[in-house]
Structures are given as C-alpha cells and as structure tokens.
Scaffold this motif. Sequence first.
Motif, mmCIF file in Angstrom:
data_model
loop_
_atom_site.group_PDB
_atom_site.id
_atom_site.type_symbol
_atom_site.label_atom_id
_atom_site.label_comp_id
_atom_site.label_asym_id
_atom_site.label_seq_id
_atom_site.Cartn_x
_atom_site.Cartn_y
_atom_site.Cartn_z
ATOM 1 N N MET A 283 0.720 -1.173 0.018
ATOM 2 C CA MET A 283 -0.010 0.006 -0.049
ATOM 3 C C MET A 283 0.964 1.277 0.061
ATOM 4 N N GLY A 284 2.058 1.104 0.070
ATOM 5 C CA GLY A 284 2.936 2.283 0.132
ATOM 6 C C GLY A 284 3.192 2.951 1.260
ATOM 7 N N GLN A 285 2.948 2.225 2.585
ATOM 8 C CA GLN A 285 3.008 2.768 3.751
ATOM 9 C C GLN A 285 3.935 2.017 4.735
ATOM 10 N N PRO A 286 5.280 2.406 4.397
ATOM 11 C CA PRO A 286 6.444 1.655 5.228
ATOM 12 C C PRO A 286 6.371 1.871 6.506
ATOM 13 N N ALA A 287 6.089 2.968 7.125
ATOM 14 C CA ALA A 287 6.054 3.292 8.321
ATOM 15 C C ALA A 287 5.295 2.530 9.124
ATOM 16 N N LYS A 288 4.002 2.229 8.794
ATOM 17 C CA LYS A 288 3.027 1.462 9.383
ATOM 18 C C LYS A 288 3.405 -0.110 9.491
ATOM 19 N N ALA A 289 4.281 -0.510 8.057
ATOM 20 C CA ALA A 289 4.746 -1.946 8.014
ATOM 21 C C ALA A 289 5.825 -2.076 8.872
ATOM 22 N N ARG A 290 6.835 -1.004 9.209
ATOM 23 C CA ARG A 290 7.659 -1.036 10.222
ATOM 24 C C ARG A 290 7.244 -1.113 11.673
ATOM 25 N N ASN B 276 0.578 9.717 -0.690
ATOM 26 C CA ASN B 276 0.839 9.441 0.927
ATOM 27 C C ASN B 276 2.005 8.935 1.192
ATOM 28 N N TYR B 277 2.971 8.731 0.456
ATOM 29 C CA TYR B 277 4.072 8.012 0.517
ATOM 30 C C TYR B 277 5.036 8.748 1.552
ATOM 31 N N MET C 129 -2.414 15.413 4.527
ATOM 32 C CA MET C 129 -3.509 15.109 5.418
ATOM 33 C C MET C 129 -4.782 15.230 5.014
ATOM 34 N N ALA C 130 -4.842 16.407 4.135
ATOM 35 C CA ALA C 130 -6.255 16.950 3.508
ATOM 36 C C ALA C 130 -6.662 15.754 2.695
ATOM 37 N N LYS C 131 -5.635 15.020 1.793
ATOM 38 C CA LYS C 131 -6.095 14.121 0.973
ATOM 39 C C LYS C 131 -6.366 12.594 1.676
ATOM 40 N N ASP C 132 -5.636 12.403 2.843
ATOM 41 C CA ASP C 132 -5.404 11.276 3.452
ATOM 42 C C ASP C 132 -6.114 11.520 5.039
ATOM 43 N N LEU D 176 0.848 10.243 9.074
ATOM 44 C CA LEU D 176 1.054 11.926 8.575
ATOM 45 C C LEU D 176 1.086 12.575 9.875
ATOM 46 N N TYR D 177 0.166 12.523 10.756
ATOM 47 C CA TYR D 177 0.054 13.370 12.143
ATOM 48 C C TYR D 177 1.320 12.935 12.901
ATOM 49 N N LEU D 178 1.626 11.931 12.984
ATOM 50 C CA LEU D 178 2.964 11.579 13.816
ATOM 51 C C LEU D 178 4.026 12.314 13.148
ATOM 52 N N ALA D 179 4.310 12.133 12.021
ATOM 53 C CA ALA D 179 5.207 12.874 10.988
ATOM 54 C C ALA D 179 5.349 14.425 11.501
ATOM 55 N N LEU D 180 4.186 14.961 11.496
ATOM 56 C CA LEU D 180 4.071 16.541 11.815
ATOM 57 C C LEU D 180 4.413 16.681 13.157
ATOM 58 N N ALA D 181 4.084 15.840 14.156
ATOM 59 C CA ALA D 181 4.468 16.239 15.481
ATOM 60 C C ALA D 181 5.905 16.066 15.577
ATOM 61 N N ASP D 182 6.503 15.400 14.784
ATOM 62 C CA ASP D 182 7.994 15.106 14.943
ATOM 63 C C ASP D 182 8.533 16.512 14.388
#
Length: 671
Positions: A351-358, A508-509, A537-540, A546-552
Amino acid sequence: MCRKDGWIQPARAVLAAAAASLLLACSGSSPEKLLASAQEYIAKGDHPAAIIQLKNLLTQAPDNREGRYLLGKASLETRDFAAAEKELRRALELEQPAEAVLPLLARAMTELGQHEALIKDFGNRSLAEPQAQATFQTLLGDAYLRRNDRAAAARAYAAALAAKSDYAPAKLGQATLTALEGKLDTALAEADAVIAAAPKSANAHALRADLLLSQGDRTGARKSLEAAVQADANALPPRLALASLLIDERDFDAAAQVLDGARKAARGDLRVSYLAAMLAYRRGDMAKAREQVQQVLKVAPEHPPSLLLAGAIDLRDGQLVAAENSLRKVVARAPEHAGARQLLTQAYLRMGQPAKARDTLQPLVEKGMPSNPQLLLLAGETYLANGDVKTASGFYQAASKTAEPQGVAAKTRLGQIALATGRPEEGFKELEAAAELDAGQYQADLAIIAGHLRRNEIDKAMAAVKALEKKQPNNPLTFQMYGITHLAKRDIAAARASFGKALELQHNYLPAAYNLAMLDLAEKKPDDARQRYEAMMAKDPRNDQLYLALADLQARTGADAKAIGETLQRAVTANPQSVPARLALINLHLRNNDPKAALTAAQSAVAAMPSDPRIVEATGVAYEAAGETNQAIDTFNKLASLQPQSPQPLLRLASLYARQKDTSRAVDALR
C-alpha cells in the motif's frame, strides 16, 4: 438456512420443513401424546422431528421437566449446543435428575467453550450413578485442563475412574496430563493401552496422532488419524485433524476426500468450511476460498483464523484495503501472532505505507526475530523502505544464515552470505542473477542496493536502482531508493526530485515526504515541510502516520507542547487503533511532567487495545508517574501475564514492591 449458536446449520432445511408440515397437525395433541411422539422419534434417530414435537409440548406445558430434558438432549444430537445448554439448565432447575442432565449439560458447555462456567457452576457436584459420574467428571477434568489447572484436572479424572475404572475418556485425560509433563513415550504407551482395551475409541487414536506429531512422526500420525476415522465415522475432530494434516502435506486430493466425508458428520460445523477455504487457498482457487471463508465470517465475524485467512486471500488478490482490515483485527486480538504481523506488514508495504509496515513488524523485532528467511527478508525490505539502510543490511545478513541451495530465494541468500563474508564480487554476482530471474519482485534488487551503499559504492548502487526501475517503474519505493542514493552522492537537488517523483506516484508515501522535510529543515524552510504534510493529510485524513510525522516536525522546530499534543490527538482520532499514536501522546505528557494528562491518554488507549503489551506497559508507567502505585502494580501484573517470557514487567514490579517496602513480594518478582 438457520442459525444455531453462531454456526450455520445448512442441513436438512427441506426435510425439516416437510416434517413441520406433517407435525403441526399434532400441535393440538395433549402434552402426554406429544411427549410420547417425541420419544418415538428419538428412538428412531429422527431428532429434528422430535424437536418439533417437544417445542409444541413446551408451548402447552413450559414447566414439563421431561420435555425440557429431551429437547436439550435432541438439540445436543443436532449440534445446536446453545439450545441444548439452555434447555438442560432449565431441566435441572425443574429438578430433572442430575444423573441424567449434568453429563449432557457438561458436554454442551464444553462444545460451547464454556469451560470456566462449567467449573464455576458445577465444579463441586458429584453424581451417584457410576456412568454419569465418570462422564461428568471427565468433562470437568477437560475444563480444568483448558485453564491449565493440572492438579484439579488430575483429581477429576481420578474421580471418573473411581466411579468406572475402565472409562477410556478419563484414561485419555490422564495420558494428556502425562504428555504435558514431557513424558511423551509414557503418554503414548497409555494411549496404546486405551486403544488395546477400546479399539473403537476415535479419541484414543486421535491422541496417539497428536503425540506422534509432537515427536515429528507425520506418517504415523496420519495412520492414527485414519484409524480414528475408521473407528468412528461420525467423529468429526479426527477428520478435521486429518484434513489439516493432508493440506499441510499438499496431498490436496486426499484432503478434499476427507472433507467430503466430514460434511456428512459435521451437521453444519463451520470448521469444515474453514478447512475447505484453506484447501482452496492452497490450491490457488481464490474465488472458492473466499466463498468458503465468508460462510464462517457471516456467522463468526471475529473468528481470528478465518480473519487471517480472509486477509491472506485479499492480499493475494490485491484487495489491499480489505486485507488490512482483516489482518488488523487479527493483530489486535492476537498481538503475538507472527504470521498475522507478517501478512499485515506485506499489505502495508504494497500500500506504500512503510512506516506502518515497520510499526507492525517492530514487536517481532523487539522480541527477537525467528530464523525464518521470508520474515527476515521482509524485515530488510521494510527497514530499507523506511530509509534505514544499516538495520536493513543486518536483516539481510541474518537471512543469509538460513539460505536454501535452490531457486531465486537461494541465490539472494547466497549473495548475502558472500557479502557478509567479504566476497563482494561473488555476492553481487549471485544477487544480480537472482534479480534477473525474479522479474516480478525486488528483494534481491534491494539487497544489491543496500550492499553497495554500505560499501559506499555509490555508482554501483545507482546502477542497481536503475535496474530496479526497469522492473518497478511505478513503485514509489524505486524513487525513494533513487533519492537515498543521490543523498549519498550529496546531490541534494537530484534527491529532492526523486523524493518528489515518489510522492507524485503516491501522494501519501511518507518516507519520501519525511526525507523532503529533513531537507527543508536543513535549508531552514520548516513551513514548506509543514504545508506538505498538511496537504497530504487533507487528501488522506485517516492516515495517523502523517500526523505523527507532523508532530515530529513540530518537536524538531521547537513548537510548544500544546500544539504537539493537539497534532498527536488528531493522530489518535484518525486511527484509534494506532499504537504509535497512542504511545506518542502518552509519552509527550510524561516528558512534560503532566502525569494526569498522561494517565487520561493511557486509560483511553488501554480501553481501545486492552491486550497490546506496549499500551499496557505505558499505562503502568503513567500510573506510576501519577503516584497510583497499586494500580501500577495491577497493570504490570497484567503485562507479565501478556509477556510471560519477558523479565521487564517483573523488574518493574520488584521496584514498585520495594517502594511499598514489601520486600517479600519484591524478592519473589526478582526470583
């Protein structure tokens, strides 16, 4: 179709309707005639017809204890265990003799999995009639065994044999206890003794098969299961076990034949549908596999094995969202299930969501990865997709230790072995050969790229990425690897262009967006990074990562705790089952010395995911920070039960007991 206690009963619908039309004429008969009629049908073995008569009887005389008892007994024969349990309990309340009722009621409760209720409600009962006592106590022993109370199980089996010294099921219970003590040869001898005395005991042959399987004797186990089926054609568990064994051995035709026979004995038991789905899946018939597993999920939508199989089917069919939904449910209910985490990781990567995969794979990494080549390679791909080349290389090296000398996978592993032992030319040659053979996948390509980057061979790494592009031209991972390689060359503009291309392919990659954000920060353009995340985030809006990345990003740029907390709360709202989002919010409050807010966040998290060890641990830490030591102790005790092989919860408990000056318990925890 009619539904019976969560299991579909497809059997005899037409026959039952015909019987009903004939028997409704009897509904005006007296209770005595209806009871006599039902008894005649039971004597003939026509239990559905008897059930209709008994229901007519109980409409007129609801407190007829004989009618309740017979309805429970007939329901048991038709495998309607919920109805059987209800009617037999009522018969007992109406003072139908316990010698007749309790053995049947115990069987119904056992079939329903109500082992704790059986012990609680009837664990202190004893029956005078020997056969009834033997049957009841054996079922009670089985219930104790399910809760792993071996001493109580042993007492129950002994009580059964005291009532009836040759009762085979009780002897099998004792043989099971012997096996649990690790005395497999003795247990096998005990099972053989039961078979010698009762050669038609299907359960004895089935136990023998289990013992042989535990010793690695699959051939002997198969013969024993075949003997069990021959001993009792209506015994369903041995048939199901035999079908499962045959599927594992890829003897699909024989498995199909066994399942066909099982349907006759199953009376709608959905375990047959589950195994039929598994057989179809292993044969590659996804349409039939999906049809069969959906029959189970319509009735038992939370059944973990069926959810796991449904997820695997959807993953193979490319139905990634459906696969994620099923597999997430399995991981939530069975956090330690490595297979479920492996499949969910694969789904997230595709799905192209490697952070969730990790994040999905991380609990297995922390616990110690099993020496499974596929799982190790998947870990390498996952960490490489997240830009962690060093960790990825370590997993690829670990995978090389379990290489098979054949096929594409073997070439990949042999290449890794050569790289790990200082033979780069040989290693890259093997990997390149694997990459050429494996046109549909790219694990060998990733291994080549990681190996060259690790050796700082940037040009060779770039050539490997170009080879990957030919195979995966529309995969954002390809351009993520271009970007990483350009960064290694210190070509920032080219790296930016590559990461941007990855985002064009998949909006959303996150790895590409994260790398672009780091470049923005290096160039003192944090607003560009923030705006990019907000646009994604507006698209997804449901993507918690994405929110975690923004918080970082906010933390890196010195944003205040309130703003970061609001972003993390948005992550939790986007995905209430996100462990990383929950933990990040709890830890933020702890770092800011706000234990009350941390505890509120932790309590919300543990309500959503009560069995996730990471959430339970964070909740214990929050209780401890808030000064609620007793609650912290209860929480770490729960964590210790969830992680029986981990010393960390016990160390936490020892510290808390010491703080309470409870030295004895602290020492016990440390021991």
